[in-house]
Design a protein around this motif. Structure first.
Motif, short mmCIF file in Angstrom:
data_model
loop_
_atom_site.label_atom_id
_atom_site.label_comp_id
_atom_site.label_asym_id
_atom_site.label_seq_id
_atom_site.Cartn_x
_atom_site.Cartn_y
_atom_site.Cartn_z
N PHE A 56 0.81 -1.22 0.00
CA PHE A 56 0.00 0.00 0.00
C PHE A 56 0.85 1.27 0.00
CE2 PHE A 56 -2.75 -3.31 1.90
CZ PHE A 56 -3.64 -3.39 0.83
N LYS A 57 2.16 1.08 0.05
CA LYS A 57 3.05 2.24 -0.08
C LYS A 57 3.66 2.32 -1.47
CE LYS A 57 4.20 2.46 4.78
NZ LYS A 57 5.24 2.52 5.80
N THR A 58 3.21 1.45 -2.35
CA THR A 58 3.84 1.37 -3.67
C THR A 58 2.89 1.90 -4.75
OG1 THR A 58 2.98 -0.80 -4.26
CG2 THR A 58 4.97 -0.75 -2.89
N LYS A 59 3.45 2.03 -5.92
CA LYS A 59 2.66 2.55 -7.05
C LYS A 59 1.52 1.62 -7.42
CE LYS A 59 6.04 5.54 -9.20
NZ LYS A 59 6.66 5.98 -10.45
N HIS A 60 1.68 0.35 -7.12
CA HIS A 60 0.61 -0.60 -7.46
C HIS A 60 -0.68 -0.29 -6.69
CE1 HIS A 60 3.61 -3.63 -9.18
NE2 HIS A 60 2.71 -3.44 -10.11
N ALA A 61 -0.54 0.43 -5.58
CA ALA A 61 -1.70 0.68 -4.74
C ALA A 61 -2.17 2.13 -4.83
CB ALA A 61 -1.38 0.30 -3.30
N ASN A 62 -1.91 2.75 -5.95
CA ASN A 62 -2.40 4.12 -6.14
C ASN A 62 -3.78 4.03 -6.79
OD1 ASN A 62 -2.93 6.76 -7.08
ND2 ASN A 62 -0.72 7.20 -7.05
N THR A 122 -3.80 0.57 -12.11
CA THR A 122 -3.22 -0.23 -11.03
C THR A 122 -4.21 -1.28 -10.51
OG1 THR A 122 -3.99 1.25 -9.28
CG2 THR A 122 -1.86 1.77 -10.28
N GLU A 152 8.41 -1.07 0.11
CA GLU A 152 8.19 0.36 -0.12
C GLU A 152 9.16 0.88 -1.18
OE1 GLU A 152 8.30 2.60 3.48
OE2 GLU A 152 8.39 4.53 2.45
N ARG A 153 10.38 0.39 -1.10
CA ARG A 153 11.39 0.75 -2.11
C ARG A 153 11.98 -0.54 -2.66
NH1 ARG A 153 13.21 6.10 -1.78
NH2 ARG A 153 12.05 7.22 -0.19
N CYS A 200 -7.38 -2.18 3.56
CA CYS A 200 -6.20 -1.69 2.83
C CYS A 200 -5.75 -0.35 3.41
CB CYS A 200 -6.52 -1.52 1.35
SG CYS A 200 -7.17 -3.02 0.61
N LYS A 201 -4.51 -0.30 3.85
CA LYS A 201 -4.00 0.94 4.47
C LYS A 201 -3.25 1.76 3.43
CE LYS A 201 -3.73 -1.07 9.06
NZ LYS A 201 -2.88 -1.51 10.16
N PHE A 202 -4.02 2.39 2.55
CA PHE A 202 -3.38 3.18 1.50
C PHE A 202 -2.62 4.35 2.12
CE2 PHE A 202 -7.00 1.17 -0.64
CZ PHE A 202 -6.31 0.51 -1.64
N GLU A 203 -1.48 4.59 1.57
CA GLU A 203 -0.62 5.63 2.14
C GLU A 203 -1.16 7.02 1.82
OE1 GLU A 203 3.28 5.83 0.50
OE2 GLU A 203 4.15 6.53 2.36
N ARG A 209 8.51 11.54 0.88
CA ARG A 209 7.49 11.16 -0.09
C ARG A 209 6.14 11.68 0.37
NH1 ARG A 209 7.94 5.68 -1.43
NH2 ARG A 209 5.73 5.26 -1.18
N ARG A 269 1.90 11.51 -0.57
CA ARG A 269 0.84 10.84 -1.33
C ARG A 269 -0.48 11.54 -1.08
NH1 ARG A 269 4.71 9.35 -3.12
NH2 ARG A 269 5.54 7.27 -3.50
N GLY A 301 -4.23 10.71 -6.31
CA GLY A 301 -3.14 10.17 -7.12
C GLY A 301 -1.95 11.10 -7.21
N GLN A 325 -0.16 10.17 -10.63
CA GLN A 325 0.13 8.85 -11.21
C GLN A 325 -0.97 8.45 -12.19
OE1 GLN A 325 1.56 5.75 -8.52
NE2 GLN A 325 0.56 4.24 -9.83
#
Lengths: 330, 695
Positions: A74-80, A86, A166-167, B38-41, B82, B84, B88, B112
């Motif tokens: 959820f900290k990655t681009k896949h979860a945007n 995504t 995350e990275r 889901c814990k979206f950032e 970072r 967010r 997006g 994004q």
């Protein structure tokens, strides 16, 4: 000669051991089931039904701090969620976009069956696992992933990428080489040699020259040829020069080892022997330079052997644009 | 491409039969997929690093690329932030090594899936040496001068003590890049990137020659390279493509390096001038596409057309006013080389077990630089015969065919053949052709052991006979075969084993060997071998402790022959490099969630043995050696939830011996005024302490 024989013996032993291993592997695979035992369980297979609630189903078991933590996704681009491409965008398949329909896996209370774990231990082949990634990522450099060197050698996307981190270490210059060294052990040693590109200093990544997702050039380079790749950082050697040095224009790696060498400037061999592999005209280029040419050795010709050797005079080794530079001295 | 290759390719293509697309599982109803767990950032998070470090000694070799080449303290600074947003929107900022000239700052932001903007600033030093000695003034510029009355007949008579100065040799790259990309739809993306890189400094220019006398000079580096990439990409489910343009423009702030002759002039050669790398450009347009012919068959192709140009003004033929030199054929070269690179690749899973692959690639560098006759002055002293330039062109065609067969779930095999044809202009051999056959077998012997073995056999043969190139004088010995064109037999072996000894203990072993024989070369390189044996292991000793070890042993050998009498070979030389590398690393959680410590120890030892045998019973050259030992210790102590203390100690020791430079002072060689550079030695300690703040 003794060394040669030893090397041959080692090679034969290794070869014999390996063949035995392969034979055992084939035998192990084809071994019939024990007749007295219970009927064998059906082979693992992918599930065909999706879960009822998507990620919420998965996260019931895959909790933070558990054996199979996944929350960093959820900290990655896949979860945007705002990016419609995504997996976690509304209407998309969330975890099951990459891991496949998960109901069978969830109903079984976990385990490797029924799911694409994306792990090396999966019952799916690397190609089968990669298909899930390529559904979305077959663009850009991955257009030619199929039958690339990595694809042909059963490299899975998750062999290099940490999707839930995350990275992702393979995407950062300083940490990428360690990922590549997992398989490319010889290259790790190359970059420890006295003369190298600054990879071990964290200033250059393997992907500055190589295209790991597929490239048809020699060595999977980022440009179509070796020289075009080198010119991205060494444009001063591009020319075309009035007086070209033929091997330089053809392929930098004829003289240089790009990963590392024991010789200065990553040369494969030091001059004068390096140059004498290709130059034997009458006069000084063809003379054997022996230790007699060292200081105190009694013979002259130190200018041909010491300091820069041939380059003491022919310093324009990469080509010259000087009208009188035909001998690469101007 | 040879007809036989084309037939092979066609044969392979015909075998790639399309297979019907398999139906996937039914699409689910995702109405209830709320993703409530889901814990979206969201928001801003990151780290800030600040601290100090100290380097015990000055050493160019130790600090060649890491910025730690000066003795004394330095500032440790870096950050990683970072952000967010819910819609997006995002941005990242990363900075490292802010107190060193290896500093790097990168930023990226946008929305994004919609657009992205990026920024990058990066510095890379290359420290080459800090002990160069030269009597010339003006180092770093384009004109090197000597004190009045300096010139003598040999280096021994030069007044070096009174004029010599120490100069640092280095270059510093500074790169500034900006980029933008825009996703017009989920399938179309447009991107453009610019990179502006400067490279400044002084490097060793190893020759300012006047006939038999020469001097090592310091060359100024004042380069600017601008590069641009622009592309439009389409990514569909079955079809992907990319159209791109790449431009690279190189400019040099110095066209030439001028220097005064440190030797007594004989025919008026009081000064010399050498050309520095000329301004040049490269432009390339390319297209690549991929197409999924069926679920199991895929094709991809790319093509790129490029043009290299170089038209810097010519320098004068000589600095010697006493010489009367005919005029040049033009004021500049109008150098131009066209490149064309194309590839076509198909692969198909013909059955569940068998996959066929075919690749054709073509690379062409067509040098269209006009040829002309140029008057030639040898080292500003003698008017020589006019010479015609030789614009070298190269064309390579390659076909690669392979089949991959999965015999069982544990056993796979692959075979393949590569056909490589190279054409060259103005060279002793017009065309070489190399055919390589290879086979590979890989097996999962048990659930814990993977083995693979690859064997390849290649034969390169040239077509036509050795020819003397009219433009090259004096001519080469007709028995010489340059190694890149000579007939060659190459055997390679690659062996790999990955063993999961236990759940917490993995072992990897590998052997790579290459053996080249140049059977028809009596002069030139006649054989070359390279053998590497390596291994690594990773061991999770406990929940708290992990250990990693690697080792590599490599031997590189070659043999070559020469002829001092311009006839049959009468001497040979053997070169053998032996390199051993090993490293050990350990990480330990000393106090859980409080203190992590670790250590890395790495050693590299190399030695080169060179024997030149001309029949006079020569001894071997002294070994060329290099030994590198490095130990890094580090610790991370969490003072509070969001504050940690990071400490490190690094000791590195290096010693090397090379008879090419060892003991060679500026005046050691009577006719080479050197910079006196010596084989590097150093022993350096670095300590560092910094605070990391997390937010």
């Amino acid at each position: 000669m003794a060394n040669g024989q030893t090397t041959m013996t080692i090679k034969k032993l290794l070869f014999a051991a390996l063949l035995s291993g392969f034979a055992f592997g084939a035998f192990a695979a084809d071994k019939p089931a024990d007749k007295a035992a219970e009927p064998p369980a059906p082979p693992p297979s992918m599930g065909t039904e999706y879960t009822d609630t998507g990620a919420d189903t998965c996260l019931m078991c895959h909790v933070e701090g558990g054996d199979f933590p996944v929350h960093a996704i959820f900290k990655t681009k896949h979860a945007n969620r705002a990016d419609k491409r995504t997996p976690f965008a509304p209407g998309n398949l969330q975890c099951e976009a990459c891991h496949g329909p998960g109901k069978k896996h969830a109903d079984a209370g976990g385990g490797p069956d029924g799911i694409n774990s994306q792990e090396r231990s999966s019952f799916l082949t690397p190609q089968q696992r990669n298909k899930y990634c390529l559904e979305c990522h077959q663009n850009g450099p991955r257009t030619g992933w199929h039958a690339s060197t990595h694809d042909s050698n059963n490299v899975a996307c998750a062999s290099c990428h940490k999707i839930h981190a995350e990275r992702d270490p393979v995407l950062a210059t300083a940490t990428q080489p360690e990922v590549c060294y997992k398989c490319h052990r010889k290259e790790r040693a190359d970059f420890s040699k006295p003369s190298t590109h600054p990879v071990r200093f964290g200033k250059m990544a393997c992907s500055d020259c190589h295209s790991p997702h597929g490239s048809t050039s020699t060595g999977m380079l980022i440009k179509p040829t070796v020289n075009q790749t080198c010119y991205t950082c060494h444009a001063e050697k591009r020319g075309p020069f009035l007086w070209e040095h033929a091997p330089v224009a053809e392929d930098c790696t004829l003289c240089h080892h790009p990963h590392g060498s024991v010789n200065p400037a990553r040369l494969k061999k030091n001059p004068p022997l390096l140059c004498q592999q290709c130059h034997s005209v009458a006069g000084h280029p063809s003379v054997a330079r022996t230790p007699a040419g060292l200081p105190g050795g009694g013979a002259g010709g130190q200018a041909f052997l010491l300091a820069g050797s041939c380059l003491n005079c022919h310093s324009q080794i990469h080509g010259s644009n000087h009208p009188s530079g035909v001998k690469l001295m101007r | 491409m040879k007809t036989s290759n084309q037939l092979l390719l066609l044969g392979a293509l015909s075998a790639l039969s399309p297979v019907a697309v398999a139906d996937g599982p039914a699409a689910p109803d995702t109405a209830n997929w709320k993703c409530e767990s889901c814990k979206f950032e969201q928001g801003v998070s990151g780290t800030l690093d600040a601290g100090v470090g100290s380097v015990s000694d000055k050493s160019s070799e130790f600090g060649q690329y890491n910025g730690l080449y000066k003795k004394g303290g330095y500032f440790i600074g870096g950050t990683s932030v970072r952000s967010r947003g819910a819609d997006g929107a995002y941005w990242n900022l990363d900075a490292s090594d802010l107190g060193l000239d290896t500093r790097s700052i990168g930023a990226e932001g946008g929305k994004q899936g919609s657009y992205k903007l990026s920024f990058k600033y990066d510095e890379t030093p290359h420290r080459i040496g800090n002990d160069a000695l030269t009597p010339f003034s003006g180092n770093g510029g384009a004109s090197l001068t000597l004190p009045a009355g300096f010139a003598t007949t040999t280096t021994a008579g030069m007044p070096l003590a009174a004029s010599q100065q120490q100069v640092d040799l280095y270059t510093q790259r500074k790169m500034l890049g900006v980029g933008a990309s825009w996703n017009r739809t989920t399938q179309w993306e447009y991107a453009v990137n610019f990179r502006h890189e400067t490279r400044d400094g002084n490097i060793l220019r190893t020759g300012g020659a006047f006939f038999v006398n020469t001097a090592q000079l310091i060359e100024p580096v004042d380069y600017v390279t601008d590069q641009m990439d622009a592309s439009a990409s389409y990514a569909g489910r079955k079809f992907q493509m990319k159209l791109a343009y790449y431009a690279s423009k190189f400019s040099n702030g110095n066209q030439a390096l001028n220097w005064q002759n440190p030797y007594t002039p004989i025919v008026g050669e009081t000064a010399g001038q050498i050309a520095l790398p000329p301004d040049n450009q490269f432009h390339q347009v390319s297209a690549s596409l991929g197409y999924q012919l069926s679920d199991k068959t895929r094709a991809s192709a790319d093509i790129a057309f490029g043009r290299m140009t170089q038209n810097d003004s010519f320098l004068g033929s000589t600095q010697n006013a006493a010489l009367v030199v005919p005029g040049l054929p033009g004021t500049s070269l109008n150098g131009r080389a066209e490149t064309m690179d194309a590839n076509l690749k198909l692969s198909s899973a013909v059955t569940d077990k068998l996959r066929l692959n075919a690749l054709y690639s073509h690379n062409d560098r067509d040098n269209q630089t006009p040829q002309a006759s140029y008057p030639s002055v040898a080292t500003d002293m003698f008017l020589g015969t006019a010479r015609t330039n030789l614009p070298y062109s190269f064309t390579q065609d390659k076909v690669k065919l392979s089949a991959d067969y999965r015999a069982t779930s544990r056993l796979r095999g692959a075979i393949g053949a590569d056909f490589d044809s190279n054409k060259r202009s103005y060279q002793e051999i017009d065309t070489t052709r190399e055919d390589t056959a290879w086979g590979k077998i890989s097996s999962r012997v048990t659930d814990k052991i993977d083995l693979s073995l690859k064997l390849a056999h290649g034969e390169r043969r040239n077509t036509g006979s050795f020819q003397v190139i009219p433009g090259i004088t004096p001519a080469e010995n007709p028995l010489l075969r340059r190694f890149n064109m000579a007939n060659r037999t190459r055997e390679t072996v690659g062996l790999r084993a990955d063993i999961g000894v236990a759940e917490n203990f993995n072992l990897g072993l590998g052997v790579d060997s290459s053996d080249d024989k140049y059977e028809d070369s009596s002069i030139g390189l006649t054989s070359a071998k390279d053998l590497s044996v390596n291994g690594d292991l990773s061991w999770t000793v406990s929940e708290k402790t992990r250990l990693h070890f690697f080792a590599n042993h490599q031997v590189i050998k070659s043999r070559q022959a020469g002829s001092q009498t311009f006839s049959l070979p009468d001497w040979n030389a053997d070169n053998k490099d032996t390199i051993d590398t090993f490293g050990l690393g350990v990480k330990h959680a000393a106090i859980k969630d409080k203190l992590d410590i670790g250590a890395d120890y790495a050693v590299t030892r190399s030695r080169s043995e060179i024997n030149v045998n001309n029949g006079a019973g020569n001894p071997a050259f002294p070994e060329v050696t290099a030994n590198l030992n490095g130990l890094k210790l580090y610790a991370d102590y969490r003072l509070k939830e969001n504050v940690s203390l990071q400490a490190g100690y690094w000791h590195e020791r290096y010693d090397s011996k090379d008879w090419m430079t060892e003991g060679i002072a500026p005046a050691t060689i009577p006719n080479v005024l050197t910079l006196g550079l010596q084989s590097p030695q150093y022993s350096v300690n670095v300590v560092r302490l910094s605070v990391r703040y997390k937010f």
